[in-house]
Design a protein around this motif. Structure first.
Motif, PDB file in Angstrom:
ATOM      1  N   GLU A   1       3.572   4.356  -3.871  1.00  0.00           N
ATOM      2  CA  GLU A   1       3.603   3.077  -3.172  1.00  0.00           C
ATOM      3  C   GLU A   1       4.804   3.056  -2.225  1.00  0.00           C
ATOM      4  OE1 GLU A   1       3.915  -1.752  -3.986  1.00  0.00           O
ATOM      5  OE2 GLU A   1       3.964  -0.331  -5.664  1.00  0.00           O
TER       6      GLU A   1
ATOM      7  N   ARG B   1      -4.595   0.677   0.450  1.00  0.00           N
ATOM      8  CA  ARG B   1      -3.963  -0.524  -0.103  1.00  0.00           C
ATOM      9  C   ARG B   1      -3.835  -0.445  -1.617  1.00  0.00           C
ATOM     10  NH1 ARG B   1      -7.999  -3.073   3.068  1.00  0.00           N
ATOM     11  NH2 ARG B   1      -7.260  -3.674   5.143  1.00  0.00           N
ATOM     12  N   GLU B   2      -4.711   0.311  -2.256  1.00  0.00           N
ATOM     13  CA  GLU B   2      -4.759   0.358  -3.718  1.00  0.00           C
ATOM     14  C   GLU B   2      -4.853   1.809  -4.187  1.00  0.00           C
ATOM     15  OE1 GLU B   2      -8.172  -1.933  -4.645  1.00  0.00           O
ATOM     16  OE2 GLU B   2      -7.221  -3.872  -4.230  1.00  0.00           O
TER      17      GLU B   2
ATOM     18  N   GLY C   1       0.835  -1.203   0.000  1.00  0.00           N
ATOM     19  CA  GLY C   1       0.000   0.000   0.000  1.00  0.00           C
ATOM     20  C   GLY C   1       0.861   1.240   0.000  1.00  0.00           C
ATOM     21  N   GLY C   2       0.216   2.396   0.176  1.00  0.00           N
ATOM     22  CA  GLY C   2       0.995   3.618   0.158  1.00  0.00           C
ATOM     23  C   GLY C   2       0.149   4.850   0.327  1.00  0.00           C
TER      24      GLY C   2
ATOM     25  N   LEU D   1       7.540   1.162  -0.425  1.00  0.00           N
ATOM     26  CA  LEU D   1       8.216  -0.101  -0.702  1.00  0.00           C
ATOM     27  C   LEU D   1       8.858  -0.700   0.549  1.00  0.00           C
ATOM     28  CD1 LEU D   1       9.967   0.921  -4.043  1.00  0.00           C
ATOM     29  CD2 LEU D   1       7.731  -0.170  -3.745  1.00  0.00           C
TER      30      LEU D   1
ATOM     31  N   CYS E   1      -2.691   3.998  -5.201  1.00  0.00           N
ATOM     32  CA  CYS E   1      -1.775   4.886  -4.496  1.00  0.00           C
ATOM     33  C   CYS E   1      -0.999   5.755  -5.494  1.00  0.00           C
ATOM     34  CB  CYS E   1      -0.786   4.081  -3.663  1.00  0.00           C
ATOM     35  SG  CYS E   1      -1.566   3.016  -2.430  1.00  0.00           S
TER      36      CYS E   1
ATOM     37  N   ARG F   1       3.537   6.168  -8.700  1.00  0.00           N
ATOM     38  CA  ARG F   1       2.670   5.358  -9.566  1.00  0.00           C
ATOM     39  C   ARG F   1       1.894   6.194 -10.568  1.00  0.00           C
ATOM     40  NH1 ARG F   1       2.565   0.196  -7.591  1.00  0.00           N
ATOM     41  NH2 ARG F   1       2.015  -0.222  -9.745  1.00  0.00           N
TER      42      ARG F   1
ATOM     43  N   VAL G   1       9.783   5.070  -1.705  1.00  0.00           N
ATOM     44  CA  VAL G   1       8.471   5.070  -2.345  1.00  0.00           C
ATOM     45  C   VAL G   1       8.649   5.072  -3.856  1.00  0.00           C
ATOM     46  CG1 VAL G   1       7.434   6.300  -0.389  1.00  0.00           C
ATOM     47  CG2 VAL G   1       8.196   7.591  -2.396  1.00  0.00           C
ATOM     48  N   GLU G   2       7.663   4.530  -4.530  1.00  0.00           N
ATOM     49  CA  GLU G   2       7.667   4.536  -5.998  1.00  0.00           C
ATOM     50  C   GLU G   2       6.471   5.332  -6.486  1.00  0.00           C
ATOM     51  OE1 GLU G   2       6.652   1.287  -9.340  1.00  0.00           O
ATOM     52  OE2 GLU G   2       8.479   0.826  -8.197  1.00  0.00           O
TER      53      GLU G   2
END
Length: 320
Positions: free
Chosen positions: A176, A170-171, A2-3, A178, A173, A318, A315-316
């Motif tokens: 995200e 959770r979705e 998640g993020g 990591l 995001c 998205r 973090v990535e």
């Protein structure tokens, strides 16, 4: 894992001004500007409260995302532990204002590292529970902890305020999360502590121990190594390295130690003070607003807090 789904920062209407600090402390304007790097910056006014601005930020995030208050399972209020009122739960207060009635509300105190600690805590809670979202609120009141009449507190004269809200999910995001690595060196526990004076808590440096800068240059690279090793990545994979805006010289020295150019970080010293745990969100907003991010970019978010604690969160991006 998640993020971060979305976030918002709110600046107070008042300003902390170097000329006022000079008049109160007797420290020269030049010496104060060497700390603040700007003549003024946002700070809570006499009648402003951090929790109200955090609630405004959260309300904007919920409106923008369309997330129902009933879908939030945790409300976590992060900061130094010096809230707008003593012996009180700002997390519960904000939840009540927003109509969040099914959440567990609590506080996290880890100073300027509290925001990222709360993000990690919130994501762990999401992994364990049924609710799809958690709300992190950052309510540092740093400017209220500074004694501007004390020349020995000059290093703290750049402390400002910028309450914020971070929606975790959770979705869907935007960022995200990591992995992260955090470590406290307890030998620095007494470097700063507070005094209660005229019903106000004021930060004081105790003694003249040397070596805190070296501790930063040792611990932050070690945390960077931790997260990159966990991800199987290298510094060449990192698009941006963001850090709390507490000390411009340390920021530059750390980038040099890591071998990263200034272009792969964000500097806001020329217009903002040290906004506590919101520094990293302000930097993220600058990157997104100026369209400097591409989907898949890896960012390292470095935060620290008294104790002293150092943390790096990977973090990535998205995309949005």
């Amino acid at each position: 894992m998640g993020g971060i789904v979305d976030f918002e920062v709110r600046f107070p209407s008042s300003r902390a001004r170097v000329q006022d600090m000079h008049a109160d402390s007797g420290v020269s304007v030049a010496d104060i500007l060497a700390v603040t790097h700007t003549a003024e910056f946002p700070a809570l006014g006499e009648h402003e409260q951090a929790w109200e601005l955090a609630a405004e930020a959260a309300r904007a995030v919920l409106a923008r995302t369309g997330v129902s208050p009933d879908d939030i399972g945790h409300v976590i209020y992060a900061g130094s532990g010096e809230w707008d009122l003593p012996f009180w739960s700002p997390a519960a207060k904000v939840a009540g204002e927003l109509g969040i009635g099914r959440a567990h509300c609590f506080e996290v105190a880890n100073f300027c590292n509290a925001g990222m600690t709360a993000v990690r805590t919130g994501l762990n809670e999401l992994a364990l529970g049924a609710a799809p979202y958690a709300l992190v609120l950052i309510g540092d009141r740093l400017s209220r902890l500074v004694d501007y009449t004390d020349p020995d507190s000059k290093a703290l004269f750049n402390f400002g305020d910028a309450p914020a809200a971070v929606l975790l999910g959770r979705e869907d995001c935007a960022f995200e999360v990591l992995t992260s690595s955090m470590r406290t060196d307890p030998s620095w526990a007494d470097y700063y502590s507070g005094d209660l004076e005229d019903s106000q808590v004021l930060m004081r440096r105790r003694g003249r121990r040397q070596g805190l800068g070296d501790a930063y240059l040792e611990n932050f690279p070690a945390r960077v190594d931790d997260v990159l090793t966990a991800l199987g990545r290298t510094l060449s994979d990192v698009s941006y390295f963001l850090i709390n805006q507490g000390d411009k010289g340390m920021h530059e020295r750390l980038l040099d130690r890591l071998g990263l150019p200034a272009e792969r970080s964000v500097f806001s010293y020329d217009r903002l003070g040290h906004m506590g745990g919101s520094d990293l969100l302000i930097a993220l907003r600058e990157l997104t607003d100026h369209k400097r991010l591409e989907t898949g970019d890896l960012l390292l978010l470095a935060s620290s807090g008294m104790g002293f604690t150092w943390g790096v969160t990977a973090v990535e991006y998205r995309g949005r």
